[in-house]
Design a protein around this motif. Sequence first.
Motif, PDB file in Angstrom:
ATOM      1  N   UNK A  44      76.618  -7.545  39.483  1.00 49.19           N
ATOM      2  CA  UNK A  44      77.119  -8.494  40.482  1.00 49.19           C
ATOM      3  C   UNK A  44      78.333  -9.238  39.942  1.00 49.19           C
ATOM      4  N   UNK A  45      79.477  -9.156  40.623  1.00 44.36           N
ATOM      5  CA  UNK A  45      80.645  -9.951  40.204  1.00 44.36           C
ATOM      6  C   UNK A  45      80.354 -11.452  40.332  1.00 44.36           C
ATOM      7  N   UNK A  46      80.501 -12.185  39.235  1.00 47.74           N
ATOM      8  CA  UNK A  46      80.195 -13.622  39.206  1.00 47.74           C
ATOM      9  C   UNK A  46      81.321 -14.360  38.503  1.00 47.74           C
ATOM     10  N   UNK A 100      80.129 -15.057  26.280  1.00 48.26           N
ATOM     11  CA  UNK A 100      80.898 -13.890  25.841  1.00 48.26           C
ATOM     12  C   UNK A 100      80.011 -12.772  25.311  1.00 48.26           C
ATOM     13  N   UNK A 101      78.712 -13.035  25.128  1.00 48.75           N
ATOM     14  CA  UNK A 101      77.796 -12.014  24.630  1.00 48.75           C
ATOM     15  C   UNK A 101      77.075 -11.269  25.753  1.00 48.75           C
ATOM     16  N   UNK A 153      82.984 -14.441  33.307  1.00 50.04           N
ATOM     17  CA  UNK A 153      84.241 -15.094  33.665  1.00 50.04           C
ATOM     18  C   UNK A 153      83.927 -16.480  34.223  1.00 50.04           C
ATOM     19  N   UNK A 154      84.657 -17.504  33.771  1.00 47.16           N
ATOM     20  CA  UNK A 154      84.336 -18.872  34.180  1.00 47.16           C
ATOM     21  C   UNK A 154      85.596 -19.663  34.504  1.00 47.16           C
ATOM     22  N   UNK A 182      88.895 -15.348  31.656  1.00 42.86           N
ATOM     23  CA  UNK A 182      88.575 -14.035  32.208  1.00 42.86           C
ATOM     24  C   UNK A 182      87.890 -13.186  31.134  1.00 42.86           C
ATOM     25  N   UNK A 183      86.670 -12.730  31.442  1.00 39.76           N
ATOM     26  CA  UNK A 183      85.909 -11.964  30.454  1.00 39.76           C
ATOM     27  C   UNK A 183      85.351 -10.647  30.982  1.00 39.76           C
ATOM     28  N   UNK A 184      85.289 -10.487  32.306  1.00 37.44           N
ATOM     29  CA  UNK A 184      84.772  -9.220  32.819  1.00 37.44           C
ATOM     30  C   UNK A 184      83.896  -9.323  34.040  1.00 37.44           C
TER      31      UNK A 184
END
Length: 358
Positions: free
Chosen positions: A292-294, A304-305, A311-312, A350-352
Amino acid sequence: MALRQGSKQRFLGWEVGQMRTAPGGNGRSRAKRPTMIDVAREAGVALRTVSRVVNNDPTVGPDYVARVQSAIKALNFRPDERARQLRTGVSDTIGAAVRRIAETNPALAAIEQTARAAGLTLLASSTDFDEQREHDILISMCRQRLDGVIVEPIGESHSYLESELAAGMPLVAMDRPMSGVSVDTVMSDNAGGIGMAFHHLRKHGHKRVAYIGDDERVFSGHERAAAFRACLLAHGGPTDGLIHPGELTAERVGAALDAALHGPDPATALVTGNMDTTLAVLRRLGPEAARLPIVGFDDVPLADLLSPALTVVAQDTARIGATAVELLRARIADPARPVQSVVVPVSMTIRGSGEIRP
């Protein structure tokens, strides 16, 4: 006038060099803390000279300063801060009533660091999201006559502090305004952050984005839900079934997820309104969260783990804490200055998780 030298002078009933004792709580005698009178006697100077040296009066001659400092060291004298506070009305101590103190609190860390750099001592206490506890802590800090207090407000009304403000107690609200009183405030750009999250998901192809957040009775919860509602309306889309503010319980968050993701026209992406909501959503979804894109408002420990990493919208909590101290110091210096509200910008990390396409 300097005290006369003598091998066994008596000064206010005490012989020179005699240890001063007082009964302890267990019946035994305990040594009393040396006073400025003791220092004056040891240095052979007037009491007023000791006072001037202790208060860094630049007009005292170097010989007297050396004698007094030598006596202070010999007696291990410490100035009575309570007496100084009564005399000057300044404690060099500020308070912070924050929602959480038992876990990592970057804003509180910034408050402490900024206060220390300014020569201030910080007394902090946790309200634990309890309105009565917040009331009791703030009243206690005001009665201790601290130089000022920084508050992460949770109560619905702070009008009980009106008399403290009128008496000159500086207060600064952090993260959200205080209700019922007018005080300086520093907080994040809630609306701007929600807009960032919404448009980021739209840019990655999501036409139906849902929001789950805090109760709208909470200031930040209301601001973020209202901003998300405005984003939907600005894009001409419906709002039904896509906006879910409310109490942060597992049951309520679960019901919101079911309504947003499993209705007749389900959302394909999600914005969560704060860290606690994000964590509740991740726990509820379990392994399904990976698909789910969040985008979350507030960073989350170990974000980050996750896989994908979260992404926040990141708040600049260090800047918020430092600004709170700066506003408090400005209010202490000039009690009549206009009330100021500072909005601190947010940023995207942005992290994924927010970049997954439908």
